[in-house]
Design an enzyme around this catalytic site. Structure first.
Site, PDB file in Angstrom:
ATOM      1  N   VAL A 187       7.961 -22.215   7.096  1.00 13.60           N
ATOM      2  CA  VAL A 187       9.344 -22.175   6.611  1.00 13.60           C
ATOM      3  C   VAL A 187       9.523 -22.620   5.156  1.00 13.60           C
ATOM      4  CG1 VAL A 187      10.596 -22.296   8.801  1.00 13.60           C
ATOM      5  CG2 VAL A 187       9.833 -24.413   7.698  1.00 13.60           C
ATOM      6  N   SER A 205       4.307 -24.394   8.834  1.00 11.77           N
ATOM      7  CA  SER A 205       3.527 -23.816   9.945  1.00 11.77           C
ATOM      8  C   SER A 205       2.271 -23.062   9.532  1.00 11.77           C
ATOM      9  CB  SER A 205       4.414 -22.905  10.791  1.00 11.77           C
ATOM     10  OG  SER A 205       5.351 -23.697  11.482  1.00 11.77           O
TER      11      SER A 205
HETATM   12  N1  GLN Z   1       7.581 -28.429  10.189  1.00  8.60           N
HETATM   13  C1  GLN Z   1       8.297 -27.276  10.658  1.00  8.60           C
HETATM   14  C2  GLN Z   1       8.891 -27.528  12.031  1.00  8.60           C
HETATM   15  O1  GLN Z   1       8.268 -28.120  12.856  1.00  8.60           O
HETATM   16  C3  GLN Z   1       7.382 -26.081  10.690  1.00  8.60           C
HETATM   17  C4  GLN Z   1       8.071 -24.832  11.175  1.00  8.60           C
HETATM   18  C5  GLN Z   1       7.639 -23.574  10.472  1.00  8.60           C
HETATM   19  O2  GLN Z   1       7.096 -23.588   9.377  1.00  8.60           O
HETATM   20  N2  GLN Z   1       7.911 -22.426  11.086  1.00  8.60           N
HETATM   21  O3  GLN Z   1      10.000 -27.137  12.298  1.00  8.60           O
END
Ligand code: GLN
Length: 314
Positions: free
Chosen positions: A267, A71
């Site tokens: 994440v 994200s």
């Molecule tokens: N690719 C991850 C998702 O869509 C990104 C989420 C995140 O980094 N908070 O769940």
């Protein structure tokens, strides 16, 4: 130190190094598991980097280690949507309100308009992805990759494994997308849009790359080393205000209160923050808390902001 003052690189280096050493002992948290490939991350990896608006680079720890943006890509993706479609069109599809909810909340659509609340959460970023120019998914992805590369000032590769791992397990993001499709907020094909979204989440950066991208935002859109004006100052200020109110999801308020800087987490364990006019700071450590923020990096940035009095309201 107030907003008008600048910091010597010796001071920045000293303080950042102290914080790096003290946070290295922090063993809290675990790598994300809902994307199976991310669960394999090395828990010991830790790096912090700072890039000034003059293009000076400071880095500590595993600065060669690459990680997927996840994200942390969302503000940059949003900035490309602004550049492509302009703010009015973009905000007919996505709002500007914080949610107080998790990044992957299902209740992410506004009541009357059914727009996602903001572009910093999954629903909003998936909607934003659908606004990127291009006929095929490859064209759209390449446009995003090119934009990120201009911000970072270097080529960025895709982590195929993480991308495919997320694509195979993203039932929740699919559910959110079907709901947006139902409400016509998402006009493009669901799987095609998600494919581009997953790919841009899996672009690989180092903390120095991420701090460089952050420094471009700190520098009103001009890449500090290449000198290229990648974004307009207006695009940057919209991006930073949404990072400030929505970038840290359901801890955005606490972050604003205690750190006082526009920031974004991912994440994979990446977090970056922007000190307008001065520098970008980024870190990576895969051990995240229940809200999806890296423990070590959040603590490090919080501490750094406190010591140098970096809050934009200070
Ligand atoms: N690719 C991850 C998702 O869509 C990104 C989420 C995140 O980094 N908070 O769940």
């Amino acid at each position: 130190m107030g907003m008008g003052q600048s910091f010597s690189s010796t001071l920045l280096r000293q303080e950042l190094e102290k914080i790096f050493v003290s946070q290295q002992k922090n063993q809290q948290g675990h790598p994300a598991t809902y994307i199976p490939e991310l669960a394999k991350a090395n828990r010991d990896h830790f790096s912090l980097a700072l890039v000034t608006t003059q293009g000076e680079v400071l880095a500590f720890g595993d600065k060669e280690v690459r990680f997927t943006m996840q994200s942390t890509s969302k503000p940059f993706l949003y900035s490309l949507a602004l550049k492509t479609k302009g703010p009015e069109f973009v905000h007919s599809k996505v709002g500007v309100e914080p949610t107080g909810e998790a990044f992957n909340s299902i209740i992410e659509l506004e009541e009357k308009s059914h727009r996602p609340f903001n572009p910093m959460i999954n629903s909003g970023a998936i909607a934003t992805t659908s606004l990127i120019a291009g006929v095929t998914t490859d064209e759209k992805f390449l446009a995003i990759q090119k934009h990120f590369q201009e911000l970072a000032g270097k080529p960025l590769d895709l982590d195929e494994k993480v991308y495919l791992s997320e694509k195979a397990t993203a039932h929740r993001n699919r559910a959110i997308s079907y709901l947006m499709k139902y409400f016509n907020v998402l006009e493009e094909d669901i799987e095609e849009t998600l494919d581009v979204y997953f790919r841009q989440c899996s672009l690989l950066v180092t903390t120095v790359d991420l701090a460089m991208m952050a420094a471009t935002l700190a520098n009103k859109g001009r890449q500090p080393q290449a000198g290229k004006q990648v974004l307009s100052p207006e695009e940057v200020s919209r991006t930073l205000s949404l990072m400030f109110t929505c970038g840290m999801y359901d801890s955005a308020g606490e972050w604003a209160f205690n750190v006082g800087l526009p920031a974004k987490s991912g994440v994979s364990g990446a977090v970056f923050a922007v000190v307008p006019g001065k520098f970008g700071i980024a870190g990576f450590s895969p051990n995240i808390d229940e809200k999806g923020h890296s423990y070590r990096v959040s603590e490090a940035i919080k501490e750094f902001s406190k010591i140098l009095n970096l809050s934009i309201f200070s």
